[in-house]
Design an enzyme around this catalytic site. Structure first.
Site, mmCIF file in Angstrom:
data_model
loop_
_atom_site.group_PDB
_atom_site.id
_atom_site.type_symbol
_atom_site.label_atom_id
_atom_site.label_comp_id
_atom_site.label_asym_id
_atom_site.label_seq_id
_atom_site.Cartn_x
_atom_site.Cartn_y
_atom_site.Cartn_z
ATOM 1 N N CYS A 1 16.150 -7.256 14.458
ATOM 2 C CA CYS A 1 17.190 -6.537 13.773
ATOM 3 C C CYS A 1 17.486 -7.289 12.363
ATOM 4 C CB CYS A 1 18.139 -6.169 14.613
ATOM 5 S SG CYS A 1 19.400 -4.853 14.128
ATOM 6 N N CYS B 1 19.717 -1.300 11.744
ATOM 7 C CA CYS B 1 18.633 -1.709 10.908
ATOM 8 C C CYS B 1 17.671 -0.438 10.858
ATOM 9 C CB CYS B 1 17.873 -2.708 11.257
ATOM 10 S SG CYS B 1 16.780 -2.224 12.795
ATOM 11 N N CYS C 1 19.313 -2.493 18.016
ATOM 12 C CA CYS C 1 18.052 -3.058 18.408
ATOM 13 C C CYS C 1 18.444 -4.152 19.740
ATOM 14 C CB CYS C 1 17.224 -3.968 17.544
ATOM 15 S SG CYS C 1 16.369 -2.839 16.362
#
Lengths: 318, 262
Positions: A282, A254, A276
């Protein structure tokens, strides 16, 4: 969180669980411990921890705290290592779905109670939320002073020099404070507390957090708490100030920066990516159209569709 | 006591008695200790030396009697009426305790530097660089090389451990140090070096010391005054040279004459 239902006797006769598994007397006992914990921020309150239908180390302390504060209209989120879909989180979520029939969610903002192991969500929490931590070893001085009688006395007398001996050792041996998780903090200028095995990355979030934080240690039979907006300071030296981990790359999926990342091994030829650790955060970012440098990678696409299982490095329980 | 004339005593002991059930540990012991004075308590095993030392250092509550100590503000305080917090502060700032077995007085699983620095951190030192340089300085003063500062005491020899223990105790500039057989278990040449070091430190820092030993040679070298104990009682007391050269009591005469002459 609001009033817990009194279960009519007829329900017991049908052989069903009491609401949220624990009986009402036990929940009252745990609530009393929680109230005492809130009144004395950072102080470890002993409580009569019950045997739970899951092994120690699975979060029996956190489960008991959650069971004691859960109401019918609560919405529950379970996190294990930042993720909603790992074994521990799935099992405990299933436990409360079965025994309390409460609404559950993966979305941080929607939840009223969040039980977590290791991580604090990246999204800031609000005053209507409660964060429940699963704690394996509540005593921050335990590995320096094995005697419980002595550590209690040290807490009572605010005799915390020993904690700095550990940090001194870190610097002497590694050149910097090498403690990366369960990093000791001082709560409200009084009690030194172990913020459970959360990475020290999350320590600044504990400080003056809007949400109430409750910590439950089932095996060690201790509950402690940090009320909203309480000062929490990570211990350090004047010339070696407290620092959090830094990541030189953004999340591979992301593209988020300044978040805590997990390393994921992609293949056996050295392929890896950092994503993440907070899976909800995320996913939300990707839904909003943020794309990381590896989002188009076929291996990454597989991960993001199936969820990250295993293949994690970093923190393990001490 | 001409040496210490004109000053007030640092420690006053009044009729300290300790029973273990029906058995006597030590009985009716009274003495004063002046600043800068080294007092040796000698006697055979089981004579009550260590019991008395533990009573003095608040490690063991006496059955009867009182012990008063002159705090840094000049006030005499009864040690057993101090709060636990005051007593702890006293023990890690104004006092030292050197154990016979260095492992009892050291943290064996943290480095030498941290061992010396622990007291500083306990009283609020929070600057790593300063703590380390103080620790380094003290290691030098007890003749431990600077490059051993990050080693565990486990890797140290018996004599080094004992010297490290001394540095750890002296780092906060205490005024009173208790020693329980500090040279016990060390070989003779190491003993001699340690005694030399202790004598120098005690003189340089003007320490008051209560030292328990069964070794009259240690008493002779270090102490100004000597107390001979037997069956829990003090049977003879006086200047060290006087007691050792001209013992009055038959038991003291026996002790002195039983030293091996090589």
């Amino acid at each position: 969180m609001t009033d817990t239902a009194q279960i009519p006797d007829s329900v017991y006769e049908q052989g069903e669980y009491n609401f949220a598994y624990l009986d009402e007397q036990t929940k009252r006992m745990i609530r009393r411990a929680i109230l005492k914990g809130i009144a004395i921020p950072g102080y470890q309150v002993p409580f009569a921890s019950r045997e739970m239908p899951m092994p120690y180390g699975w979060g029996t302390g956190g489960v008991q705290v959650t069971a004691a504060i859960l109401g019918r209209d609560d919405c529950l989120k379970m996190i294990d290592q930042g993720s909603d879909d790992t074994t521990n989180a799935v099992s405990l979520r299933g436990f409360f779905e079965k025994t309390a029939e409460v609404r559950t969610t993966c979305e941080t903002a929607e939840a009223t109670i969040i039980q977590t192991r290791h991580r604090i969500p990246e999204k800031p929490l609000t005053g209507d939320q409660i964060l429940v931590f699963q704690v394996p070893i509540p005593e921050p001085l335990r590995f320096l002073e094995p005697r419980e009688t002595e550590t209690r006395k040290m807490h009572a007398l605010e005799d915390y020099g020993l904690m700095h001996v550990k940090l001194y050792e870190d610097i002497a041996k590694n050149g910097h404070i090498a403690t990366t998780y369960a990093y000791p903090v001082k709560v409200n200028d009084r009690y030194v507390m172990d913020p459970s095995p959360t990475p020290k990355f999350d320590n600044p979030k504990i400080d003056r957090m809007a949400a109430l934080q409750l910590y439950g240690a089932g095996r060690e039979k201790r509950i402690y708490a940090i009320p909203p907006y309480t000062k929490v300071k990570s211990l350090d030296f004047e010339d070696y100030p407290f620092e959090i981990q830094k990541f030189d790359k953004p999340c591979g999926l992301c593209g988020a920066e300044n978040v805590y990342l997990d390393e994921v091994i992609l293949d056996d030829r050295g392929g890896r990516m950092f994503v993440c650790s907070d899976s909800d955060y995320c996913e939300e970012r990707r839904a909003d159209g943020h794309l990381g440098p590896m989002a188009a990678d076929p291996a990454a696409a597989r991960i993001s569709s199936t969820g990250i299982d295993g293949a994690k490095t970093g923190e393990t329980v001490r | 006591m001409n040496l210490f004339h004109g000053e007030d005593p640092l420690l006053q002991v009044h009729n300290v008695t300790r029973y273990y059930g029906d058995r006597v540990g030590c009985s009716e012991v009274s003495f004063d200790l002046w600043p800068g004075e080294v007092l040796a308590i000698v006697g055979e095993s089981g004579s009550g030396k260590t019991t008395l030392l533990n009573c003095l250092s608040t490690r063991l509550a006496p059955t009867a009697g009182a012990i008063e100590y002159r705090m840094r503000d000049g006030a005499m305080r009864n040690l057993y009426q101090l709060s636990e917090a005051e007593r702890r502060l006293l023990m890690r700032t104004d006092w030292g305790f050197v154990h016979q077995n260095a492992a009892d007085g050291l943290r064996m699983n943290v480095s030498a530097g941290a061992n010396v620095g622990e007291r500083l951190m306990a009283v609020g030192a929070r600057h790593y660089g300063n703590i380390r340089s103080t620790a380094d300085d003290w290691l030098g003063r007890v003749e431990i090389d600077s490059d051993r500062i990050d080693d565990d005491p486990r890797s140290f020899s018996g004599g080094m451990r004992q010297r490290l223990q001394i540095a750890r105790n002296l780092v906060t500039q205490p005024r009173l140090v208790f020693m329980d057989e500090p040279t016990g278990g060390l070989d003779v040449s190491v003993q001699a070096r340690l005694l030399d070091l202790l004598r120098r430190l005690v003189a340089d820092l003007g320490l008051s010391v209560v030292i328990v030993t069964h070794d009259l040679a240690v008493a002779r070298l270090l102490s100004h005054r000597i107390m001979v104990m037997r069956h829990g009682n003090v049977i003879e007391t006086g200047l060290t040279d006087q007691v050792l050269d001209d013992p009055r009591e038959p038991y003291t005469q026996l002790l002195v004459s039983s030293i091996l002459q090589v």
